[in-house]
Structure formats: structure tokens, C-alpha cells
Enzyme design. Structure first.
Site, mmCIF file in Angstrom:
data_model
loop_
_atom_site.group_PDB
_atom_site.id
_atom_site.type_symbol
_atom_site.label_atom_id
_atom_site.label_comp_id
_atom_site.label_asym_id
_atom_site.label_seq_id
_atom_site.Cartn_x
_atom_site.Cartn_y
_atom_site.Cartn_z
ATOM 1 N N HIS A 42 -11.985 -2.493 2.164
ATOM 2 C CA HIS A 42 -10.655 -1.860 2.141
ATOM 3 C C HIS A 42 -9.565 -2.896 1.869
ATOM 4 O O HIS A 42 -8.622 -3.047 2.646
ATOM 5 C CB HIS A 42 -10.412 -1.159 3.483
ATOM 6 N N ILE A 43 -9.719 -3.602 0.739
ATOM 7 C CA ILE A 43 -8.781 -4.688 0.400
ATOM 8 C C ILE A 43 -7.922 -4.342 -0.809
ATOM 9 O O ILE A 43 -7.228 -5.198 -1.353
ATOM 10 C CB ILE A 43 -9.557 -5.991 0.096
ATOM 11 N N ALA A 44 -7.922 -3.081 -1.231
ATOM 12 C CA ALA A 44 -7.261 -2.776 -2.510
ATOM 13 C C ALA A 44 -5.767 -3.126 -2.516
ATOM 14 O O ALA A 44 -5.217 -3.465 -3.548
ATOM 15 C CB ALA A 44 -7.449 -1.301 -2.871
ATOM 16 N N ARG A 90 0.654 7.997 -8.382
ATOM 17 C CA ARG A 90 1.145 6.651 -8.672
ATOM 18 C C ARG A 90 0.013 5.713 -9.030
ATOM 19 O O ARG A 90 -0.003 5.062 -10.076
ATOM 20 C CB ARG A 90 1.919 6.117 -7.451
ATOM 21 N N ILE A 91 -0.971 5.606 -8.152
ATOM 22 C CA ILE A 91 -2.035 4.616 -8.344
ATOM 23 C C ILE A 91 -2.990 5.067 -9.451
ATOM 24 O O ILE A 91 -3.388 4.278 -10.310
ATOM 25 C CB ILE A 91 -2.782 4.376 -7.018
ATOM 26 N N ASP A 127 -14.159 0.595 -2.219
ATOM 27 C CA ASP A 127 -13.241 -0.164 -1.365
ATOM 28 C C ASP A 127 -13.084 0.522 -0.010
ATOM 29 O O ASP A 127 -12.587 -0.056 0.935
ATOM 30 C CB ASP A 127 -11.872 -0.283 -2.056
ATOM 31 N N GLU A 141 -15.491 4.179 8.090
ATOM 32 C CA GLU A 141 -15.041 2.787 8.256
ATOM 33 C C GLU A 141 -14.930 2.424 9.738
ATOM 34 O O GLU A 141 -14.495 3.246 10.543
ATOM 35 C CB GLU A 141 -13.671 2.600 7.586
ATOM 36 N N SER A 177 -9.545 5.220 -2.778
ATOM 37 C CA SER A 177 -8.585 6.138 -2.140
ATOM 38 C C SER A 177 -8.871 6.172 -0.642
ATOM 39 O O SER A 177 -8.372 5.338 0.112
ATOM 40 C CB SER A 177 -8.668 7.531 -2.773
ATOM 41 N N ARG A 178 -9.705 7.128 -0.186
ATOM 42 C CA ARG A 178 -10.179 7.165 1.183
ATOM 43 C C ARG A 178 -11.673 7.507 1.145
ATOM 44 O O ARG A 178 -12.123 8.333 0.353
ATOM 45 C CB ARG A 178 -9.422 8.229 2.001
#
Ligand SMILES: NC(=O)C1=CN([C@@H]2O[C@H](COP(=O)(O)OP(=O)(O)OC[C@H]3O[C@@H](n4cnc5c(N)ncnc54)[C@H](O)[C@@H]3O)[C@@H](O)[C@H]2O)C=CC1
Ligand SMILES: O=C(O)C(=O)CO
Length: 385
Positions: A321-323, A176-177, A298, A303, A273-274
Site C-alpha cells: 500500500h505504497i501508491a 482523478r487517478i 498495492d 490488509e 484502489s482498495r
């Protein structure tokens, strides 16, 4: 010693079902989704950013029917055992990614695992595009330069970066992304696409082909696409590479020292993504050895921490991590998560369409269904439409 009693805010105190949210979430629709089906909603308002497993066990207590949790929490046998013991059978991540959840453990305890696909697709892709441009055109370096009072006038060589038009954008994970991001880079910057995924990205291929034909009809250079047979193919050919796979054992450290060495010396790498998809220690060494190579990150392997050295590098753009952080998306994620829990508690079926927009309509009532349950089949849950 018993875990400290954590602060909670209660909605619909007289509700017959008890649902815990481990964090306050944006908007109010998600609360209405739960209170409208008779739930008492308890929101943990503890300022501690990442709750421990003990914290969450304490919040679940002796009676809890469902929980909405966060991607920062370790949802495995301990937490699902505590929820089962408290009489619960519904959980949802407030996230589309669920690598923090042991889905098999949830299934063993008879607990559904919800996630929030679709509502964050464009928001996340737009941030990946923002990181691409910020890295390619050295925006953060230039901003720092201005604020430090170093600007003494225009120079032919000041902060020269990369042109995107006509270059090749690579996508690893064209779901999707990844597909939404690729379309933005094609439509916005006339980039050519090379992608690697386990499955054919048919919608992306058809879009790029049609857009290329349109450009040609306008007398412009057409854009084109290619499906790579390996990640290495993408890394060798692309000028920009954006990572959008799920995080699982097949994508852990997918980008490592050897694969970084295959990339163009002045390429841009983006990760929304991660973090663990990238060997961040190897990335830091690569950035140090290749000053023309740039990254936009991101997400991070450990983290909320960055690997040593990353924060000091001017060829790295880093954000926390604000995507998915747009108002509409975050409120929608909360609503989908609440609907996943409410629907399971009410015994409603699972929504089988990939289109979750009916759950986000502010006027029409949401379908009596769970938008997305990962282990629906394993739990033999019925589906609709
Ligand atoms: N930074 C952020 O705030 C956000 C991060 N994410 C992350 O992005 C991920 C993707 O989200 P969506 O696009 O909605 O999911 P999706 O499921 O639509 O797409 C993921 C794609 O990864 C592909 N894939 C799986 N294993 C692969 C492998 N070994 N090599 C190449 N491709 C592989 C799948 O085939 C699929 O096409 C999420 O799982 C999440 O971890 C998602 C939203 C926000
Ligand atoms: O939905 C996800 O997977 C996230 O990372 C939240 O932004």
C-alpha cells in the site's frame, strides 16, 4: 482495565484547542497549519502500527476539539461519539479514500469528515504504472532469478513478457487517478483506452482524441478511446486492466471469479484502489490456473494480510500500500488533513474548487478554508470561492 496510556508528542503545549493526530505524519507544515491557529497538537508516537478503537478513545480523552486519523482506523459511531463527548467537531482522514469512515455517523454527531483529494493523484497513478510494467515484463521474477545466481547467459525465451505498445489498457474507475494513469499509458506506451465509469470521463476522452490526432500528424498510428457500457466490456477487450474506483457497496468484489474468467489468459490486472474491490481468494485460484495471467497489487482484501497462497505466486507483484508514498504527496496529504481540521475549528468555509494546489503553496499562505469536507452539505457548511 483502562487502556494503556499511549505515548504522545506535544506541539504548542499552551494551545487553547486540542487536536490529536493518531500517527506521526511527514513534514512540518501540517503542524504549523494547526499551531498557527492556536491548537495544541498531540501526535501519538506509539509504535503499534494499527491503533484499536479503544486506543483512540483513550487518546481522545475528556477534551479534544479535532482529530487527524488514518485509513487503517474504524471511524464510526464509537469514535465520533467519543469525540463529540470530548467537545470535538472536526475529523479528517489522511487519505482521499474514506471507506473506513461512517460519514453518516459523523454527521449525526455534528462532526465534519475531511479527506485529501488531488495531492496524491499522479503519485498513485505512477505506482500503478510501475506495477503494470513490473507485472507485464516480469521484473520481480527476473530480479529474484539474478540474485539467486541462476543466470547462465542470454536465451531467446528467458522471461518473455508482454509488449504494451499499441495494446489496449482498460480503466475501471476513470476518476482523478484512473484518468492520470490512463494518460500515462497512452502517452508513454501509445496504448488505446477502454474505460468504465458511472460518469463520462470527458477530459480523458478529449485528451486521447487530441493525442491521437497529433500522432497521426506525425505519420504515426493514432491512439483511440472507447467508453464501455459495463465492466465486462473492459475485461474482455483489455490487455491491461487497472482498477481505480472508490470502495463502496457497488464496487465490493467488483472483480470476482466470473469476471476474471472473461479476461484474456495473458492479461495484466493492477489494483491500487482498495483491496476489497477484488475477490482475492478467486484471484489466487485464477493466478494458479493461468500462469500467463499477471497481477500488480498495492492493496489487499484483508490488509495487512494477503489471502493464502498469493505470496507464493511468481505471477503476482505485491507491494504494501505504497501508491501514494512520495515525499511531496505524503507531506501534502498531512497538510490538507490539518487544514481540514483547522478550518472547521475556526469556522472557515469549505473550498469548492477541485484544485487544492493553493493549500500546498510553500510561499503564499493557504486560503482560509477547508480543502475537502465530505459531509459539508449535510452539515450545512458554507463554501468558497
Ligand atoms: N493505494 C493507494 O495508496 C491509494 C488508493 N486510492 C484509492 O483510489 C480511489 C480513487 O481515488 P480518486 O481517483 O482520487 O477518486 P475519484 O473520486 O476521483 O475517482 C473514483 C471514480 O470511481 C468511480 N466509481 C464509483 N463507483 C463506481 C462503480 N461502481 N463502477 C465504476 N466506477 C465507479 C467514480 O465515478 C469516480 O470517477 C480512492 O477512493 C482510494 O480508495 C487513492 C489514493 C491512494
Ligand atoms: O489516500 C488513500 O486513499 C490511500 O490509500 C493512501 O495512500
Amino acid at each position: 482495565m483502562a487502556a494503556k496510556q499511549l505515548a504522545v508528542q506535544v506541539h504548542n503545549a499552551g494551545g487553547t484547542l486540542r487536536v490529536l493526530s493518531t500517527k506521526p505524519m511527514p513534514g512540518t507544515q501540517w503542524i504549523k497549519t494547526l499551531t498557527s491557529v492556536g491548537c495544541r497538537v498531540e501526535v501519538c508516537t506509539e509504535p503499534k502500527v494499527i491503533l484499536s478503537t479503544d486506543d483512540i478513545v483513550s487518546l481522545i480523552g475528556n477534551k479534544c476539539d479535532g482529530v487527524i486519523g488514518q485509513l487503517t482506523e474504524d471511524w464510526g459511531d464509537t469514535l465520533f461519539g467519543a469525540l463529540k463527548k470530548a467537545g470535538g467537531h472536526a475529523y479528517s482522514n489522511m487519505a482521499v479514500g474514506y471507506n473506513n469512515v461512517d460519514v453518516d455517523a459523523a454527521t449525526r454527531h455534528g462532526i465534519s469528515v475531511g479527506n485529501t483529494p488531488g495531492v496524491l493523484t499522479e503519485t498513485t497513478a505512477e505506482l500503478a504504472a510501475a506495477l503494470t510494467l513490473a507485472a507485464a515484463r516480469r521484473v520481480v521474477e527476473a530480479d529474484d532469478f539474478m540474485r539467486a545466481g541462476k543466470y547462465e547467459g542470454w536465451l531467446p525465451t528467458l522471461f518473455v513478457g508482454n509488449l504494451l505498445k499499441g495494446q489496449t489498457v482498460g480503466i475501471i474507475g476513470a476518476g482523478r487517478i484512473g484518468t492520470a494513469y490512463a494518460r500515462m499509458m497512452v502517452e508513454g506506451f501509445k496504448m488505446n483506452v477502454i474505460y468504465y465509469d458511472l460518469y463520462q470521463a470527458t477530459r480523458l476522452e478529449k485528451f486521447v482524441s487530441a493525442y491521437g490526432q497529433f500522432l497521426e500528424s506525425q505519420g504515426e498510428t493514432p491512439v483511440h478511446w472507447r467508453r464501455a457500457s459495463s465492466p465486462e466490456d473492459v475485461l474482455k477487450e483489455a490487455d491491461v486492466v487497472s482498477l481505480h474506483p472508490v470502495l463502496d457497496k457497488t464496487t465490493y468484489h467488483l472483480i470476482n471469479k466470473e469476471r476474471l474468467a472473461l479476461m484474456k489468459k495473458d492479461a495484466v490486472l493492477v489494483n491500487a484502489s482498495r483491496g476489497p474491490v477484488v475477490d482475492e481468494t478467486a484471484l489466487v485460484e485464477h493466478l494458479k490456473a493461468n500462469p500467463m495471467f499477471r497481477v500488480g497489487l498495492d492493496v489487499f482484501e484483508d490488509e495487512p494480510y494477503m489471502k493464502p497462497g498469493l505470496g507464493e505466486l511468481s505471477n503476482a507483484v505485491v507491494v504494501p500500500h505504497i501508491a501514494s508514498a512520495s515525499k511531496w504527496t505524503r507531506e501534502g496529504m498531512a497538510t490538507l488533513a490539518a487544514q481540514n481540521v483547522a478550518a472547521k475549528l475556526k469556522g472557515w468555509p469549505v473550498w469548492s474548487s477541485p484544485n487544492v494546489e493553493p493549500f500546498l503553496d510553500e510561499i503564499k499562505p493557504a486560503p482560509k478554508a477547508a480543502p475537502s469536507i465530505i459531509n459539508a452539505k449535510a452539515l450545512c457548511l458554507s463554501s468558497m470561492p
